[in-house]
Design an enzyme around this catalytic site. Structure first.
Site, PDB file in Angstrom:
ATOM      1  N   GLY A 197       0.824  -1.200   0.000  1.00 27.79           N
ATOM      2  CA  GLY A 197       0.000   0.000   0.000  1.00 27.79           C
ATOM      3  C   GLY A 197       0.857   1.249   0.000  1.00 27.79           C
ATOM      4  O   GLY A 197       2.041   1.227  -0.344  1.00 27.79           O
ATOM      5  N   GLY A 210       4.626   5.208   4.933  1.00 30.35           N
ATOM      6  CA  GLY A 210       5.931   4.910   5.510  1.00 30.35           C
ATOM      7  C   GLY A 210       6.127   3.446   5.831  1.00 30.35           C
ATOM      8  O   GLY A 210       7.216   2.897   5.614  1.00 30.35           O
ATOM      9  N   ILE A 211       5.098   2.780   6.370  1.00 28.88           N
ATOM     10  CA  ILE A 211       5.253   1.375   6.743  1.00 28.88           C
ATOM     11  C   ILE A 211       5.464   0.495   5.510  1.00 28.88           C
ATOM     12  O   ILE A 211       6.406  -0.309   5.482  1.00 28.88           O
ATOM     13  CB  ILE A 211       4.060   0.887   7.588  1.00 28.88           C
ATOM     14  CG1 ILE A 211       4.036   1.623   8.937  1.00 28.88           C
ATOM     15  CG2 ILE A 211       4.152  -0.622   7.820  1.00 28.88           C
ATOM     16  CD1 ILE A 211       2.842   1.294   9.810  1.00 28.88           C
ATOM     17  N   GLU A 239      -1.886  -2.961  -6.744  1.00 32.46           N
ATOM     18  CA  GLU A 239      -2.655  -1.875  -7.357  1.00 32.46           C
ATOM     19  C   GLU A 239      -1.738  -0.691  -7.651  1.00 32.46           C
ATOM     20  O   GLU A 239      -1.801  -0.079  -8.704  1.00 32.46           O
ATOM     21  CB  GLU A 239      -3.812  -1.442  -6.464  1.00 32.46           C
ATOM     22  CG  GLU A 239      -3.392  -0.801  -5.160  1.00 32.46           C
ATOM     23  CD  GLU A 239      -4.555  -0.523  -4.240  1.00 32.46           C
ATOM     24  OE1 GLU A 239      -4.748   0.655  -3.891  1.00 32.46           O
ATOM     25  OE2 GLU A 239      -5.268  -1.466  -3.870  1.00 32.46           O
TER      26      GLU A 239
END
Length: 440
Positions: free
Chosen positions: A215, A218-219, A238
């Protein structure tokens, strides 16, 4: 340019393009960096002659006056599939509203509800055969473009020519507006300490040859950085990110172990740095495809060992994820979170991760002081949207560990989620869970 001479009747100025917009028109624009920046920057200039124009957007980057300035709300309203910072600010004006959606169904469901009068987006200039590339997004763009009464594209030589299902012929375009601005970018933000800890927890559970989806934020960037020691990863996602580009360039993501689209990196849109866009230009290893297909859970599930990694804002003790709103205040949207989480778990040996920090700093309404609160909570804030059902949550990750929820009962979920909450909130969470009757 020879193509411009051949198709010169299709070229318009910004003002000429704006003159084609009428009262009550329904406009759909490209996603993210695919939005027609120059047209939208000038859209407010026709506010004196139009009323009730609907502009449908997704992840818009341009803080355009037509929706940011409340003076124009009788002329324009924005319906968005995914909120960004400017939209979060403008929603208080009363002319910006979310369209709840799963990303792969955006165009399909919207076309059921409203006819698109005008599609406006971006593309590369036409080649010698008259073909343009939609460049940075085909989540819904090509599908809407085919149904619209009128198609206006800003063409820009700075946009990368991406491959896959991105090509359209100039005969399918009504008008072109020639532009020359730099392609909007998303900075490659360095992960912080918490990001890196969470990234490591996720990376430990990703195997050589797995196929990944990341996605935004930052993570996920930290996860990408933590995967540098892996081999032959695949990509079916995506959003194609700068972190993914780095994995490909490093030889970590090769797609060689994919049983579906072997050797190809599959995405619906791209957003990142200029280096990413240069990498995507004429790159046959990257397939940019229709989001209706790319994000279909049944298509995602055809990839063995598919892994999805997404983020959320708040998780309750039974596993419900509020990933898009802070109470009733819209922050982003569901996007493809449910698409990818469900598709990954349907995949052979697939897994899905939902990541978040254990706490957040928020302003206390009574004292005005900032205080630390737990993001793992007994129940979601009143009015919060459930972006991912507890039925569809697999693993939840904070900087304190991983809670594996697949197949667990409510008691097990409560205990496992408390164990990855910040230590100073664990006792109170246990007490509240007992008071609510979800833990005895």
């Amino acid at each position: 340019m020879r193509e411009k001479e051949v198709f010169k009747e299709k070229y318009l100025t910004i003002d000429e393009a704006l003159n084609l917009i009428k009262t009550e028109d329904v406009i759909v624009t490209g996603l993210g960096a695919a939005e027609p920046k120059e047209i939208l920057k000038n859209l407010h200039k026709i506010s004196d002659r139009v009323k009730d124009v609907t502009v449908t957007t997704c992840l818009p980057l341009e803080p355009a006056e037509y929706y940011m300035d409340a003076r124009y709300k009788d002329s324009f309203k924005m319906d968005g599939w995914f909120f960004t910072a400017p939209m979060r600010k403008a929603q208080r004006n009363g002319n910006v509203y979310l369209i709840p959606n799963h990303l792969h169904l955006t165009a399909f469901k919207r076309q059921f509800h409203k006819k698109t009068n005008i599609y406006m987006g971006t593309a590369t200039p036409p080649d010698k055969h008259g073909y343009l590339s939609l460049s940075l997004s085909n989540i819904y763009e090509k599908r809407v473009l085919k149904e619209a009464d009128l198609v206006i594209l800003e063409i820009n030589k700075n946009y990368p020519r991406t491959l896959g299902d991105m090509e359209i012929h100039i005969s399918d375009v009504d008008y072109l507006v020639e532009t020359d601005y730099e392609v909007p970018t998303l900075p490659d933000v360095e992960p912080n300490e918490k990001d890196l800890i969470i990234g490591k927890y996720v990376a430990e559970r990703i195997n050589d040859g797995d196929c990944i989806q990341l996605g935004i934020g930052g993570i996920p960037n930290a996860v990408a950085a933590s995967l540098m020691g892996k081999k032959d990863l695949g990509i079916h996602t995506e959003m194609f990110t700068t972190g993914m580009m780095k994995l490909v360039k490093a030889g970590v993501a090769t797609g060689k172990k994919k049983n579906f689209n072997n050797g190809k990196h599959v995405a619906g849109f791209a957003l990142g740095t200029k280096e990413l866009y240069d990498f995507l230009d004429d790159n046959p290893s990257v397939m940019m495809m229709d989001g209706y297909w790319t994000n279909d859970p049944y298509v995602i599930a055809q990839n063995d060992n598919q892994v999805s990694i997404n983020t959320t804002l708040e998780v309750d003790l039974t596993g419900q994820c509020a990933s898009e709103s802070l109470g009733p205040f819209q922050f982003s949207a569901t996007g493809g979170q449910a698409d990818t989480a469900v598709g990954s778990q349907m995949s052979k040996n697939g897994r899905s991760f939902i990541t978040l920090y254990s706490t957040a700093m928020v302003k206390n309404k009574e004292t005005g002081e900032r205080e630390e609160i737990s993001k793992i909570v007994p129940f979601l804030k009143q009015g919060a949207a459930v972006s991912l059902s507890r039925n569809d949550v697999d693993m939840v990750v904070t900087e304190y560990g991983v809670a594996e929820l697949r197949g667990t009962n409510i008691k097990e979920r409560v205990e496992r989620l408390i164990n990855i909450a910040h230590p100073k909130f664990r006792e109170e969470l246990s007490k509240q869970a007992k008071e609510l009757g979800i833990l005895y």
